[in-house]
Write a protein that holds these residues in place. Structure first.
Motif, short mmCIF file in Angstrom:
data_model
loop_
_atom_site.label_atom_id
_atom_site.label_comp_id
_atom_site.label_asym_id
_atom_site.label_seq_id
_atom_site.Cartn_x
_atom_site.Cartn_y
_atom_site.Cartn_z
N ILE A 4 -34.54 53.58 36.64
CA ILE A 4 -34.93 53.32 38.03
C ILE A 4 -33.88 52.50 38.77
O ILE A 4 -33.51 52.82 39.90
N TYR A 5 -33.36 51.43 38.13
CA TYR A 5 -32.50 50.48 38.83
C TYR A 5 -31.02 50.56 38.45
O TYR A 5 -30.18 49.94 39.11
N GLY A 6 -30.70 51.30 37.39
CA GLY A 6 -29.31 51.45 37.00
C GLY A 6 -28.76 50.22 36.28
O GLY A 6 -29.50 49.30 35.91
N ASP A 7 -27.44 50.18 36.11
CA ASP A 7 -26.79 49.11 35.34
C ASP A 7 -26.98 47.73 35.96
O ASP A 7 -26.85 46.71 35.26
N GLU A 8 -27.28 47.69 37.25
CA GLU A 8 -27.45 46.40 37.94
C GLU A 8 -28.53 45.54 37.29
O GLU A 8 -28.48 44.31 37.34
N ASP A 24 -41.92 46.35 40.59
CA ASP A 24 -40.77 46.54 41.46
C ASP A 24 -40.46 45.25 42.23
O ASP A 24 -39.30 44.88 42.41
N ASP A 25 -41.52 44.57 42.70
CA ASP A 25 -41.32 43.29 43.40
C ASP A 25 -40.60 42.30 42.49
O ASP A 25 -39.70 41.57 42.93
N ARG A 59 -36.81 43.59 41.90
CA ARG A 59 -36.00 43.49 43.11
C ARG A 59 -35.85 42.04 43.56
O ARG A 59 -34.83 41.66 44.14
N GLY A 60 -36.86 41.22 43.30
CA GLY A 60 -36.75 39.80 43.63
C GLY A 60 -35.60 39.15 42.88
O GLY A 60 -34.83 38.38 43.45
N MET A 61 -35.49 39.48 41.58
CA MET A 61 -34.39 38.91 40.79
C MET A 61 -33.04 39.46 41.25
O MET A 61 -32.05 38.73 41.34
N LEU A 62 -32.99 40.75 41.55
CA LEU A 62 -31.73 41.38 41.96
C LEU A 62 -31.27 40.88 43.32
O LEU A 62 -30.10 40.53 43.52
N ILE A 68 -38.73 42.60 31.33
CA ILE A 68 -39.72 43.10 30.36
C ILE A 68 -40.81 42.06 30.12
O ILE A 68 -42.01 42.37 30.12
N ILE A 69 -40.42 40.81 29.91
CA ILE A 69 -41.39 39.75 29.64
C ILE A 69 -42.34 39.56 30.83
O ILE A 69 -43.56 39.43 30.66
N LEU A 70 -41.80 39.58 32.05
CA LEU A 70 -42.63 39.40 33.24
C LEU A 70 -43.59 40.57 33.44
O LEU A 70 -44.78 40.38 33.75
N ILE A 71 -43.11 41.79 33.25
CA ILE A 71 -43.97 42.97 33.43
C ILE A 71 -45.02 43.03 32.32
O ILE A 71 -46.19 43.35 32.58
N GLU A 72 -44.61 42.71 31.09
CA GLU A 72 -45.59 42.66 30.00
C GLU A 72 -46.69 41.66 30.31
O GLU A 72 -47.87 41.89 29.99
N GLY A 73 -46.31 40.54 30.92
CA GLY A 73 -47.32 39.53 31.29
C GLY A 73 -48.32 40.08 32.28
O GLY A 73 -49.53 39.82 32.16
#
Length: 294
Positions: free
Chosen positions: A135-139, A183-184, A187-190, A148-153
């Motif tokens: 979805i987001y590529g190498d970035e 996605d939020d 994208r927030g981290m990026l 992963i940890i945040l989404i798993e949470g």
């Protein structure tokens, strides 16, 4: 899987959830299935082996459905991500008895089950990583572990709300909502160029195995799992016999103090094209740090 074996597993999951693992006897499971205790032991060697079979059954069911979505070519990476979340929660709702048992019971986990759970966790992380990269590529690479940890949470929190508070959600709408929240997060981290807090080097038990005995045990368990699954695959007789002999040989090799990596590299090539065992083949290659050949 044979219908009777599947029935026993599903009945056992339900009884474990209702009464608890330790309070449910093999005789009670057999009675609810309309079979003798001896017939139960035709399918499972012990109560602990039965527990491993429950985990493997749930894991295989979810994985097979996710693989079906992942193989679709008519969906974008984002659409696959949304649908895979929906599929995951559908299976979660169908197998609530298993989840209840998983959360409520704290029975001593023996080595085979411990390694299977470890394998499930590795594959879950690999699934998240694959989706995020598509979805987001190498970035997104520097933020993979944090993401992963945040989404798993998020996923785990909603699972508990659904399970223990009895909340009923529209899974299709909920899956889209959860994908947008993921996605939020990413994208927030990026967008804010956050400094990553976690990396793979911090997770040695998950991403690295340094102990030689532990490594051999994990490879051995994956090989045993492959051997147990082999009879259920649609294969020509000669192919089945070749793969069965290959697994027997590798099971002997892995017991050596220093298993020969080149032997594993060569013999794992026999499983090339057997899609149902490809993930297991790759896991062994990753553990032994060898490159698969066709």
């Amino acid at each position: 899987m044979y219908d009777k074996k599947q029935q026993i597993i599903e009945v056992g999951m339900k009884l474990f959830a209702e009464r608890g693992f330790h309070s449910t006897s093999i005789q009670e499971i057999a009675d609810h299935c309309g079979i003798s205790k001896g017939a139960f032991y035709l399918h499972f060697k012990s109560k602990k082996d039965f527990t491993v079979a429950i985990y493997r059954y749930y894991y295989d069911t979810v994985k097979n459905r996710l693989d079906e979505v992942g193989a679709r070519t008519d969906l974008s990476p984002w659409q696959k991500f949304e649908l895979e979340i929906e599929v995951f929660f559908e299976e979660f709702m169908r197998k609530k008895e298993f989840i209840i048992m998983h959360f409520q019971e704290h029975f001593s986990i023996h080595k085979e089950l411990e390694v299977l759970v470890f394998k499930m966790r590795i594959e879950a992380h690999a699934w998240y990583e694959k989706n995020l990269l598509e979805i987001y590529g190498d970035e997104v690479k520097p933020f993979i572990v944090d993401g992963i940890i945040l989404i798993e949470g998020l996923v785990d929190s909603y699972m508990k709300v659904i399970l223990f508070d009895g909340v009923d959600l529209d899974l299709k709408e909920f899956s889209k909502f959860l994908a947008r929240r993921a996605d939020d997060v990413i994208r927030g981290m990026l967008n804010k160029q956050e400094k990553p807090q976690l990396n793979k080097a911090m997770f040695k038990p998950l991403y690295q195995i340094n102990d030689r005995n532990e490594l051999r045990e994990k490879v051995n368990t994956i090989l045993v799992d492959m051997k147990e699954r082999l009879p259920n695959l649609v294969l020509e007789k000669t192919k089945f016999e070749d793969l069965d002999k290959t697994l027997d040989f590798l099971l002997k090799e892995v017991k050596k103090e220093e298993p020969e990596k080149i032997i594993f590299q060569g013999m794992l090539s026999n499983f090339h094209g057997v899609s149902e065992l490809e993930d297991s083949r790759q896991q062994i290659a990753d553990l032994l740090e060898i490159k698969l050949i066709s």
